[in-house]
Design a protein around this motif. Structure first.
Motif, PDB file in Angstrom:
ATOM      1  N   GLY A 296       0.766  -1.099   0.077  1.00 15.29           N
ATOM      2  CA  GLY A 296      -0.115  -0.098  -0.068  1.00 15.29           C
ATOM      3  C   GLY A 296       0.575   1.348   0.025  1.00 15.29           C
ATOM      4  O   GLY A 296       0.415   2.403   0.268  1.00 15.29           O
ATOM      5  N   LEU A 297       2.069   1.264  -0.411  1.00 16.16           N
ATOM      6  CA  LEU A 297       2.880   2.432  -0.395  1.00 16.16           C
ATOM      7  C   LEU A 297       3.295   2.788  -1.708  1.00 16.16           C
ATOM      8  O   LEU A 297       4.399   3.482  -1.780  1.00 16.16           O
ATOM      9  CB  LEU A 297       4.271   1.992   0.603  1.00 16.16           C
ATOM     10  N   GLU A 298       2.576   2.441  -2.585  1.00 20.25           N
ATOM     11  CA  GLU A 298       3.044   2.744  -4.064  1.00 20.25           C
ATOM     12  C   GLU A 298       2.998   4.289  -4.358  1.00 20.25           C
ATOM     13  O   GLU A 298       3.633   4.523  -5.344  1.00 20.25           O
ATOM     14  CB  GLU A 298       2.104   2.209  -5.004  1.00 20.25           C
ATOM     15  N   ALA A 299       2.399   4.980  -3.557  1.00 21.69           N
ATOM     16  CA  ALA A 299       2.379   6.548  -3.723  1.00 21.69           C
ATOM     17  C   ALA A 299       2.726   7.356  -2.518  1.00 21.69           C
ATOM     18  O   ALA A 299       2.556   8.604  -2.196  1.00 21.69           O
ATOM     19  CB  ALA A 299       0.745   6.849  -4.041  1.00 21.69           C
ATOM     20  N   PHE A 300       3.848   6.596  -2.015  1.00 19.36           N
ATOM     21  CA  PHE A 300       4.478   7.259  -0.724  1.00 19.36           C
ATOM     22  C   PHE A 300       4.801   8.748  -0.930  1.00 19.36           C
ATOM     23  O   PHE A 300       5.085   8.889  -2.114  1.00 19.36           O
ATOM     24  CB  PHE A 300       5.722   6.505  -0.351  1.00 19.36           C
ATOM     25  N   PRO A 301       4.511   9.582  -0.048  1.00 19.55           N
ATOM     26  CA  PRO A 301       4.001   9.362   1.441  1.00 19.55           C
ATOM     27  C   PRO A 301       2.693   8.965   1.669  1.00 19.55           C
ATOM     28  O   PRO A 301       2.235   8.794   2.777  1.00 19.55           O
ATOM     29  CB  PRO A 301       4.502  10.730   1.887  1.00 19.55           C
ATOM     30  N   ASP A 302       1.946   9.198   0.685  1.00 23.01           N
ATOM     31  CA  ASP A 302       0.474   8.680   0.874  1.00 23.01           C
ATOM     32  C   ASP A 302       0.327   7.116   0.967  1.00 23.01           C
ATOM     33  O   ASP A 302       0.976   6.311   0.245  1.00 23.01           O
ATOM     34  CB  ASP A 302      -0.470   8.978  -0.496  1.00 23.01           C
ATOM     35  N   TYR A 303      -0.440   6.501   2.125  1.00 23.01           N
ATOM     36  CA  TYR A 303      -0.572   5.223   2.235  1.00 23.01           C
ATOM     37  C   TYR A 303      -2.128   4.929   1.685  1.00 23.01           C
ATOM     38  O   TYR A 303      -2.831   5.502   1.902  1.00 23.01           O
ATOM     39  CB  TYR A 303      -0.637   4.863   3.470  1.00 23.01           C
ATOM     40  N   ARG A 304      -1.970   3.834   0.988  1.00 21.32           N
ATOM     41  CA  ARG A 304      -3.344   3.308   0.119  1.00 21.32           C
ATOM     42  C   ARG A 304      -4.252   2.435   1.608  1.00 21.32           C
ATOM     43  O   ARG A 304      -3.824   1.207   1.817  1.00 21.32           O
ATOM     44  CB  ARG A 304      -3.288   2.375  -1.040  1.00 21.32           C
ATOM     45  N   GLU A 305      -5.346   2.775   1.732  1.00 19.68           N
ATOM     46  CA  GLU A 305      -6.024   2.068   2.865  1.00 19.68           C
ATOM     47  C   GLU A 305      -6.367   0.737   2.143  1.00 19.68           C
ATOM     48  O   GLU A 305      -6.751   0.670   1.258  1.00 19.68           O
ATOM     49  CB  GLU A 305      -7.460   3.062   3.119  1.00 19.68           C
ATOM     50  N   GLY A 306      -6.328  -0.356   3.163  1.00 20.91           N
ATOM     51  CA  GLY A 306      -6.476  -1.464   2.413  1.00 20.91           C
ATOM     52  C   GLY A 306      -5.191  -2.387   2.177  1.00 20.91           C
ATOM     53  O   GLY A 306      -5.298  -3.495   1.985  1.00 20.91           O
ATOM     54  N   GLY A 307      -4.037  -1.624   2.032  1.00 21.93           N
ATOM     55  CA  GLY A 307      -2.745  -2.262   1.677  1.00 21.93           C
ATOM     56  C   GLY A 307      -2.290  -2.984   2.656  1.00 21.93           C
ATOM     57  O   GLY A 307      -2.784  -3.099   4.292  1.00 21.93           O
ATOM     58  N   ARG A 308      -1.537  -4.069   2.582  1.00 22.58           N
ATOM     59  CA  ARG A 308      -1.296  -5.171   3.540  1.00 22.58           C
ATOM     60  C   ARG A 308      -0.507  -4.427   4.850  1.00 22.58           C
ATOM     61  O   ARG A 308      -0.636  -5.324   5.887  1.00 22.58           O
ATOM     62  CB  ARG A 308      -0.210  -6.237   2.769  1.00 22.58           C
ATOM     63  N   LEU A 309       0.342  -3.551   4.646  1.00 23.66           N
ATOM     64  CA  LEU A 309       0.925  -3.015   5.908  1.00 23.66           C
ATOM     65  C   LEU A 309       0.184  -2.927   7.158  1.00 23.66           C
ATOM     66  O   LEU A 309       0.691  -3.118   8.264  1.00 23.66           O
ATOM     67  CB  LEU A 309       1.993  -1.820   5.719  1.00 23.66           C
ATOM     68  N   GLN A 310      -1.070  -2.538   6.801  1.00 20.27           N
ATOM     69  CA  GLN A 310      -2.057  -2.285   8.109  1.00 20.27           C
ATOM     70  C   GLN A 310      -2.201  -3.426   8.947  1.00 20.27           C
ATOM     71  O   GLN A 310      -2.629  -3.464   9.842  1.00 20.27           O
ATOM     72  CB  GLN A 310      -3.256  -1.516   7.884  1.00 20.27           C
ATOM     73  N   ASN A 311      -2.079  -4.548   8.279  1.00 18.13           N
ATOM     74  CA  ASN A 311      -2.283  -5.930   8.879  1.00 18.13           C
ATOM     75  C   ASN A 311      -1.191  -6.300   9.892  1.00 18.13           C
ATOM     76  O   ASN A 311      -1.420  -7.108  10.550  1.00 18.13           O
ATOM     77  CB  ASN A 311      -2.251  -7.176   7.792  1.00 18.13           C
ATOM     78  N   TYR A 312       0.003  -5.615   9.745  1.00 19.11           N
ATOM     79  CA  TYR A 312       1.080  -5.769  10.703  1.00 19.11           C
ATOM     80  C   TYR A 312       1.330  -4.685  11.627  1.00 19.11           C
ATOM     81  O   TYR A 312       2.554  -4.326  11.916  1.00 19.11           O
ATOM     82  CB  TYR A 312       2.124  -6.180   9.757  1.00 19.11           C
ATOM     83  N   ARG A 313       0.479  -4.346  12.270  1.00 21.14           N
ATOM     84  CA  ARG A 313       0.667  -3.056  13.018  1.00 21.14           C
ATOM     85  C   ARG A 313       0.975  -3.542  14.676  1.00 21.14           C
ATOM     86  O   ARG A 313       1.596  -2.758  15.345  1.00 21.14           O
ATOM     87  CB  ARG A 313      -0.601  -2.269  13.328  1.00 21.14           C
ATOM     88  N   GLY A 314       1.086  -4.895  14.751  1.00 20.05           N
ATOM     89  CA  GLY A 314       1.203  -5.523  16.062  1.00 20.05           C
ATOM     90  C   GLY A 314       0.049  -5.673  16.962  1.00 20.05           C
ATOM     91  O   GLY A 314      -1.158  -5.198  16.588  1.00 20.05           O
TER      92      GLY A 314
END
Length: 392
Positions: A296-314
């Protein structure tokens, strides 16, 4: 090699704009579990396959004649029951799945309903840490049903859309127990009673390698929900690539589980696992732009909601501020990893070098990999080159 300098990590995070509280959060989140585990010395790759593989090779052989679903349904008892709320609490289900009793005559055992049982596949996939069985569902609905059956005890628990594959570990395979019993009985010099078997069964229980299995469940479809158009491919190309990336991603988790005894839902683990998947379909070449699209970081610094990274917030999720800093860490780490991979592409082609670099990679934190000034990846690679060669 251990990860490096808490103070230096804190300084790097500060340059990204992290507050003192966010730095503390991220230092805890980014702690490297692999660092605390010393893998066996003089590891030689590929490793021997785990003991359960022999049984699964038999299942694979059966699948070639009667089909994968029929072969698996006869030995994986959960596939003999439907997905149904409350079924795991019934006496017959418990008797079959906890005590290995035959499902013959059980009214609940009407079989697992799949939409495309004929499209179910079973393969035996070679990895650096031994071959592993892989079950590939025919469609998304069938993947969900298999996960619910084999992990959720046939209960209709919700399965996240983001889950496209999972490693099933510690699976009690009653078919292997029955095979063990048959072999044991044949070896006895006199007739044995049920009580004799129960005594032998108690001796079997601590020997988990004799009856517990590990295998991968996989779905088809676009990897990380990314479209073929986003990567400039045809649908057919991306479907094939997605299957391979997903498989090699899970095999990387299998590698860290076998070598280090650890695999987590963490950004570092995902960076490493996607590295393995992406390089597997690109002739060993890593594409950070693909990885950033996946998370979900293809448009960094914007984050695409629903990208996988949010699944790994701890487990204790990172605050929004710390999550923003994590996004930059992940981007910098991925780009540094691509630069290193490009410079050492030829050397990374051998299985031995890939395995040794993977082991070095797991010794770092995200801060280490993201830090452009310290060149930890180069230092790690120098250690690989200097080490005695291992057999591939």
């Amino acid at each position: 090699m251990q990860s490096h300098g808490t103070n230096r990590k804190a300084e790097l995070l500060a340059t990204y704009g992290a507050t003192a509280a966010e730095i503390e959060e991220l230092l805890v989140y980014n702690q490297n579990n692999f660092d605390t585990i010393t893998p066996p010395a003089q590891q030689t790759f590929p490793l021997e396959s785990e003991p359960h593989l022999a049984a699964w090779e038999n299942y694979y052989a059966q699948a070639q004649t009667i089909g994968a679903f029929e072969a698996l349904r006869s030995c994986l008892v959960q596939l003999q029951f439907p997905i149904q709320a409350g079924i795991s609490q019934t006496e017959n289900y418990r008797a079959a799945t906890r005590r290995g009793q035959s499902t013959e005559g059980m009214p609940e055992a009407i079989g697992l309903g799949l939409q495309h049982p004929d499209r179910l596949q079973l393969i035996i996939h070679p990895t650096l840490v031994g071959a592993i069985p892989v079950i590939i569902a025919g469609c998304r609905a069938d993947f969900i049903a298999l996960v619910q059956a084999l992990i959720c005890r046939n209960e209709p628990d919700p399965i996240p859309d983001s889950m496209g594959a999972v490693i099933v570990g510690g699976y009690n395979n009653w078919d292997r127990v029955q095979q063990y019993r048959h072999t044991w009985e044949v070896q006895q010099t006199q007739s044995v009673s049920e009580a004799d078997w129960q005594a032998e069964f108690q001796r079997l229980i601590p020997q988990k390698s004799l009856y517990q299995d590990r295998f991968i469940l996989m779905s088809r479809g676009e990897y990380s929900g990314v479209s073929a158009a986003a990567l400039g491919m045809t649908e057919a190309e991306w479907q094939a690539y997605s299957l391979t990336i997903r498989l090699e991603h899970e095999c990387c988790h299998y590698f860290t589980r076998r070598v280090f005894g650890s695999m987590r839902n963490n950004a570092l683990d995902e960076l490493i696992a996607d590295y393995q998947g992406i390089t597997a379909v690109n002739g060993g070449r890593y594409r950070s732009d693909w990885f950033l699209q996946f998370v979900g970081l293809e448009a960094f610094p914007d984050y695409r909601e629903g990208g996988r990274l949010q699944n790994y917030r701890g487990t204790l999720p990172l605050s929004d501020g710390a999550f923003r800093i994590l996004q930059r860490l992940v981007k910098e780490a991925a780009e540094n990893l691509e630069q290193f991979n490009t410079e050492h592409l030829a050397e990374l082609q051998t299985p031995a070098n890939r395995a040794q670099f993977l082991m070095r990679l797991t010794s770092f934190t995200l801060e280490d990999i993201a830090d452009r000034h310290q060149a930890w990846l180069e230092k790690a690679w120098s250690a690989v080159i200097a080490a005695p060669p291992t057999r591939s």
